[in-house]
Design an enzyme around this catalytic site. Structure first.
Site, PDB file in Angstrom:
ATOM      1  N   TRP A  42       0.633  -1.421   0.058  1.00  0.00           N
ATOM      2  CA  TRP A  42       0.059  -0.051   0.272  1.00  0.00           C
ATOM      3  C   TRP A  42       0.492   1.772  -0.207  1.00  0.00           C
ATOM      4  CZ3 TRP A  42      -4.277  -1.173  -2.269  1.00  0.00           C
ATOM      5  CH2 TRP A  42      -4.927  -2.121  -1.830  1.00  0.00           C
TER       6      TRP A  42
ATOM      7  N   ASP B 276      -1.737   6.136   6.157  1.00  0.00           N
ATOM      8  CA  ASP B 276      -2.489   6.155   5.547  1.00  0.00           C
ATOM      9  C   ASP B 276      -3.533   4.804   7.038  1.00  0.00           C
ATOM     10  OD1 ASP B 276      -4.343   3.616   4.853  1.00  0.00           O
ATOM     11  OD2 ASP B 276      -3.303   3.006   2.669  1.00  0.00           O
TER      12      ASP B 276
ATOM     13  N   LYS C 127     -12.589  -2.361   6.578  1.00  0.00           N
ATOM     14  CA  LYS C 127     -11.735  -2.699   7.604  1.00  0.00           C
ATOM     15  C   LYS C 127     -12.606  -2.420   8.702  1.00  0.00           C
ATOM     16  CE  LYS C 127      -8.856  -2.990   3.843  1.00  0.00           C
ATOM     17  NZ  LYS C 127      -7.756  -2.589   2.908  1.00  0.00           N
TER      18      LYS C 127
HETATM   19  C1  LIG Z   1      -7.561  -1.672   1.405  1.00  0.00           C
HETATM   20  C2  LIG Z   1      -6.647  -1.282   1.754  1.00  0.00           C
HETATM   21  C3  LIG Z   1      -6.112  -0.107   1.176  1.00  0.00           C
HETATM   22  C4  LIG Z   1      -6.468   0.382  -0.165  1.00  0.00           C
HETATM   23  O1  LIG Z   1      -8.030   0.463   0.089  1.00  0.00           O
HETATM   24  P1  LIG Z   1      -9.800   0.590  -0.675  1.00  0.00           P
HETATM   25  O2  LIG Z   1     -10.453   1.271  -1.045  1.00  0.00           O
HETATM   26  O3  LIG Z   1      -9.685  -0.748  -1.182  1.00  0.00           O
HETATM   27  O4  LIG Z   1      -8.397   1.993  -2.518  1.00  0.00           O
HETATM   28  C5  LIG Z   1      -5.201   1.285   1.278  1.00  0.00           C
HETATM   29  N1  LIG Z   1      -4.135   1.123   2.535  1.00  0.00           N
HETATM   30  C6  LIG Z   1      -4.367   0.200   3.168  1.00  0.00           C
HETATM   31  C7  LIG Z   1      -3.763   0.556   4.535  1.00  0.00           C
HETATM   32  C8  LIG Z   1      -5.310  -1.116   3.025  1.00  0.00           C
HETATM   33  O5  LIG Z   1      -5.521  -1.602   4.102  1.00  0.00           O
END
Ligand SMILES: *Cc1c(COP(=O)(O)O)cnc(C)c1O
Length: 374
Positions: A102, A171, A195
């Site tokens: 990511w 993030d 998540k």
């Molecule tokens: C799942 C995830 C993403 C991507 O998220 P989307 O909503 O599918 O674009 C980005 N960063 C992390 C840490 C993730 O777990």
């Protein structure tokens, strides 16, 4: 009804209490005679729903007054671009700490948009099994970017890099509201909701007001929808928001509050993760893939003794066979989505806020049985 224990990395399980409330209100929300799914986002019934979700984020995360709380769409992946388009504008240069997929995707997107990327630290040398220690960042960077919890690799920061006046961007898609966080240490935090917060469809952005640029200062070509200012000036209602997802988000936030807020939920998360890691560390059959001191409370990848890494075809075939047997038998036992990510192999248990200690205990019981039989 037979509900399973769902260890999916995302979208992931939601608290049963929340699902029941949603079910009870499905046909008629309050006395409106409609489902929330059917409502105008400008209606007097809906506006309090989105306002409450924002107020609850502010309360649970103790968000300072000078930060905006935004609900946008496009997932975490769209934030990879928006961060660069809105923050990478002065020196067009940013620092990224590379801790896995990511973080790499975010850096690639910034580069794609013309922002020079300095990878100031990386844990690539050990297949991203740890978080590099970056004491202090200096330089003419527009921002410093980190992925606070690495969903695929199963690592998490146990410290916050010191970046002085350079805004720190994080993030937090897979750890948002799983622990107490000092928001004031960050310039911008974002998290896709699917998540730990809600069904898929909404992305939370918490951004310090002075970092929101005027439209003419964004990178050239930035679409209106990709400007933080558009959403900040319109209370996340510039266009139709993902109404129903935000409604579920609000319910999850009230559920977290009942669990004692970020502090209370973190205590439960520590207990759950400790139960699983303690077993992994004591087992001759399984082992965790991450280093102590960098371990995620949310995503726990693990391998079996058949993951020998000796490269022989016979060993690889045996490893593959055991992994798929594990996943298949776990599923039959009501423990689903345990297949590991291909970059790590083996298995991965995602144990987000909504996973119960009972679920983790059931997993460990199954793992013991499987180890004894194999
Ligand atoms: C799942 C995830 C993403 C991507 O998220 P989307 O909503 O599918 O674009 C980005 N960063 C992390 C840490 C993730 O777990």
């Amino acid at each position: 009804m037979a509900r399973v224990y769902n260890f999916s990395a995302g979208p992931s399980c939601l608290p049963e209490e929340v699902l029941k409330e949603c079910a009870a209100e499905m046909m008629e929300y309050g006395t409106t005679g409609q489902s929330v799914m059917e409502m105008s986002h400008r209606s007097s019934a809906y506006e309090p729903i989105i306002q409450d979700a924002e107020a609850m984020i502010r309360k649970l995360m103790n968000v300072p007054e000078n930060y905006k709380v935004l609900f946008v769409q496009g997932g975490g992946s769209t934030q990879f671009a928006m961060v660069a388009q809105n923050l990478g504008i002065k020196n067009k240069k940013a620092a990224y700490i590379e801790t896995g997929v990511w973080a790499k995707k975010a850096a690639a997107e910034a580069k794609h948009l013309g922002v020079a990327v300095d990878v100031i630290a990386s844990s690539k040398d050990k297949n991203y099994s740890y978080i590099p220690k970056v004491e202090k960042v200096e330089g003419d960077y527009d921002y410093v970017y980190i992925c606070f919890n690495n969903t695929i690799m199963g690592t998490h920061y146990e410290y916050i890099p010191e970046t002085g006046n350079i805004p720190l961007v994080a993030d937090m898609s897979s750890c948002i509201l799983s622990e107490e966080i000092d928001v004031s240490k960050f310039g911008l935090i974002f998290a896709g909701a699917q998540k730990n917060l809600a069904p898929a469809g909404v992305t939370l952005v918490i951004v310090r007001e002075d970092l929101i640029p005027e439209p003419e200062n964004c990178l050239p070509g930035t679409p209106t929808m990709s400007m933080y200012k558009t959403h900040a000036d319109n209370d996340s209602m510039y266009n139709t928001p993902p109404c129903y997802t935000i409604y579920v988000l609000g319910k999850v936030l009230h559920w977290i509050e009942k669990k004692g807020g970020a502090k209370g939920i973190n205590k439960l998360n520590v207990e759950k993760a400790k139960y699983l890691y303690d077993y992994l560390d004591s087992s001759d059959f399984y082992h965790a893939t991450t280093e102590v001191g960098s371990r995620s409370l949310m995503n726990v990848p693990f391998l079996t003794k058949y993951s020998t890494n000796d490269g022989s075809e016979a060993a690889l075939a045996k490893e593959k066979e055991i992994n798929s047997k594990f996943v298949k038998e776990a599923e039959a036992a009501g423990l689903v989505n345990l297949k590991g990510h291909r970059l790590v192999g083996g298995m991965r248990a995602s144990i987000y806020n909504a996973m119960t200690l009972d679920g983790v205990k059931a997993l460990v019981e199954f793992m013991k049985k499987f180890a004894a039989e194999n």
